[in-house]
Motif scaffolding. Structure first.
Motif, PDB file in Angstrom:
ATOM      1  N   UNK A 188      -4.302   7.856   3.244  1.00 34.71           N
ATOM      2  CA  UNK A 188      -4.012   6.431   3.096  1.00 34.71           C
ATOM      3  C   UNK A 188      -2.525   6.176   3.302  1.00 34.71           C
ATOM      4  N   UNK A 189      -2.198   4.951   3.726  1.00 33.60           N
ATOM      5  CA  UNK A 189      -0.804   4.530   3.669  1.00 33.60           C
ATOM      6  C   UNK A 189      -0.560   3.901   2.291  1.00 33.60           C
ATOM      7  N   UNK A 224      -7.599  15.914  -3.227  1.00 41.32           N
ATOM      8  CA  UNK A 224      -6.388  16.025  -2.420  1.00 41.32           C
ATOM      9  C   UNK A 224      -6.103  14.695  -1.746  1.00 41.32           C
ATOM     10  N   UNK A 225      -4.810  14.433  -1.544  1.00 39.31           N
ATOM     11  CA  UNK A 225      -4.365  13.142  -1.011  1.00 39.31           C
ATOM     12  C   UNK A 225      -3.283  13.387   0.033  1.00 39.31           C
ATOM     13  N   UNK A 226      -3.356  12.635   1.120  1.00 36.78           N
ATOM     14  CA  UNK A 226      -2.252  12.554   2.077  1.00 36.78           C
ATOM     15  C   UNK A 226      -1.818  11.097   2.116  1.00 36.78           C
ATOM     16  N   UNK A 227      -0.594  10.846   1.686  1.00 36.33           N
ATOM     17  CA  UNK A 227      -0.030   9.499   1.683  1.00 36.33           C
ATOM     18  C   UNK A 227       0.957   9.400   2.838  1.00 36.33           C
ATOM     19  N   UNK A 228       0.633   8.592   3.857  1.00 29.73           N
ATOM     20  CA  UNK A 228       1.509   8.457   5.015  1.00 29.73           C
ATOM     21  C   UNK A 228       2.544   7.377   4.739  1.00 29.73           C
ATOM     22  N   UNK A 229       3.788   7.642   5.179  1.00 23.91           N
ATOM     23  CA  UNK A 229       4.926   6.790   4.841  1.00 23.91           C
ATOM     24  C   UNK A 229       5.693   6.335   6.079  1.00 23.91           C
ATOM     25  N   UNK A 230       5.052   6.302   7.242  1.00 26.29           N
ATOM     26  CA  UNK A 230       5.709   5.839   8.456  1.00 26.29           C
ATOM     27  C   UNK A 230       6.907   6.686   8.808  1.00 26.29           C
ATOM     28  N   UNK A 259      -1.477   6.444  13.716  1.00 30.06           N
ATOM     29  CA  UNK A 259      -2.084   6.938  12.485  1.00 30.06           C
ATOM     30  C   UNK A 259      -3.373   7.685  12.740  1.00 30.06           C
ATOM     31  N   UNK A 260      -4.139   7.245  13.726  1.00 29.04           N
ATOM     32  CA  UNK A 260      -5.376   7.950  14.081  1.00 29.04           C
ATOM     33  C   UNK A 260      -5.078   9.300  14.726  1.00 29.04           C
ATOM     34  N   UNK A 261      -4.005   9.368  15.520  1.00 24.70           N
ATOM     35  CA  UNK A 261      -3.590  10.655  16.078  1.00 24.70           C
ATOM     36  C   UNK A 261      -3.219  11.613  14.956  1.00 24.70           C
ATOM     37  N   UNK A 262      -2.534  11.107  13.940  1.00 25.13           N
ATOM     38  CA  UNK A 262      -2.186  11.903  12.755  1.00 25.13           C
ATOM     39  C   UNK A 262      -3.454  12.496  12.137  1.00 25.13           C
TER      40      UNK A 262
END
Length: 313
Positions: A188-189, A224-230, A259-262
């Motif tokens: 999530x962002x 588990x969490x991945x927080x995207x921060x630009x 973000x989808x590529x990520x």
């Protein structure tokens, strides 16, 4: 994942999600309400968050199956073109009467975009259609899903997954909390993280600090969490603790689909056995690469492309 069922040894990925055509327009800046601006572009490009993530993983070398739907219109061929080129397995993809999903994407000179999504055939991806792909879903090491298909289709997934459920609730919708807690990882962002936390703990104020946010989500039962921060990279949290993932700085041309590529790269890393932080470092570089080209799927790297270096922290 059912605790009594061992995870598949197979390194394959199944993506359950949307398949769209993107109508792309470039403008100097985004218009104000009621304002008309001149733009350029008008290209029809393959898109959809699900298809984007599938293409991103496949171009990097993953074995990917797409579970989704397109319409009976001429745009279906555009929507499927990059999936076919990348070698994604489309045997679980349905054709339903009516239009293919459409996203209207406006990109400003600074690379920021605004998007209007019209679901079209993606609305057919209900629980029944998702369950029709149960064999492929159960056989996959990583199952990826987003928020561009109906709620009951998403909620049917955790019971079918025997591997790892990579869940990207974008856009965020109301879901059974058990589905959110089945995410491993939840990607999530910051805005999406706050909305998810509000569903799981309505009386809890969302933290603004990234580390506190991922801890709060873990406290609510997410493994588990991945927080995207630009431009600030990402934070990952799992049983090993919380780790910062540095950004890969680039001159962004178009952030559409970055973000989808990520997420596609993250799925690839996890499918081949990388730990979450290692997979996220690769994903950060792939997402940055995607922002240097126009459109979503056309900007995604192959395994032979040189990715940008991560910023020293």
């Amino acid at each position: 994942m059912n605790a009594s069922t061992p995870p598949p040894a197979d390194g394959s990925i199944v993506v359950v999600g949307s398949v769209n055509v993107d109508l792309l327009a470039q403008v100097r800046r985004h218009p104000a309400p009621g304002e008309t601006l001149h733009g350029t572009g008008g290209q029809m490009l393959p898109g959809g968050k699900g298809a984007n993530q599938a293409v991103a993983a496949a171009r990097l070398g993953a074995r990917v199956t797409m579970v989704g739907a397109v319409g009976t219109d001429a745009q279906a061929e555009v929507a499927l073109s990059a999936l076919r080129e990348a070698g994604v397995d489309l045997t679980r993809l349905a054709e339903v009467e009516g239009p293919t999903g459409l996203a209207i994407v406006t990109v400003a000179e600074d690379g920021e975009n605004s998007i209007v999504v019209i679901a079209g055939a993606n609305d057919a991806m209900d629980a029944e259609r998702v369950r029709a792909a149960r064999e492929a879903i159960a056989a996959a090491r990583i199952v990826v899903c987003q928020g561009e298909i109906p709620r009951d289709g998403i909620e049917a997934l955790p019971a079918l997954v025997t591997g790892r459920f990579l869940h990207n609730p974008a856009p965020v919708m109301e879901l059974d909390p058990a589905v959110l807690r089945a995410s491993d990882p939840l990607v999530v962002n910051q805005h999406e993280a706050g909305l998810v936390l509000a569903q799981l703990a309505p009386d809890l104020s969302a933290p603004t600090d990234p580390g506190a946010m991922v801890r709060a989500l873990q406290t609510q039962g997410i493994a588990s969490v991945v927080l995207t921060l630009g431009a600030d990279g990402a934070r990952v949290a799992d049983a090993d603790g919380i780790q910062p993932i540095p950004p890969a700085p680039v001159d962004a041309v178009d952030t559409t689909g970055a973000g989808d590529a990520f997420i596609g790269a993250l799925a690839l890393g996890l499918a081949r056995g990388d730990d979450l932080a290692t997979a996220a470092r690769l994903a950060s570089r792939v997402g940055a690469f995607a922002a240097t080209g126009e459109g979503a799927q056309p900007s995604y790297p192959s395994a032979d492309d040189t990715l940008p270096a991560l910023q020293e922290t």
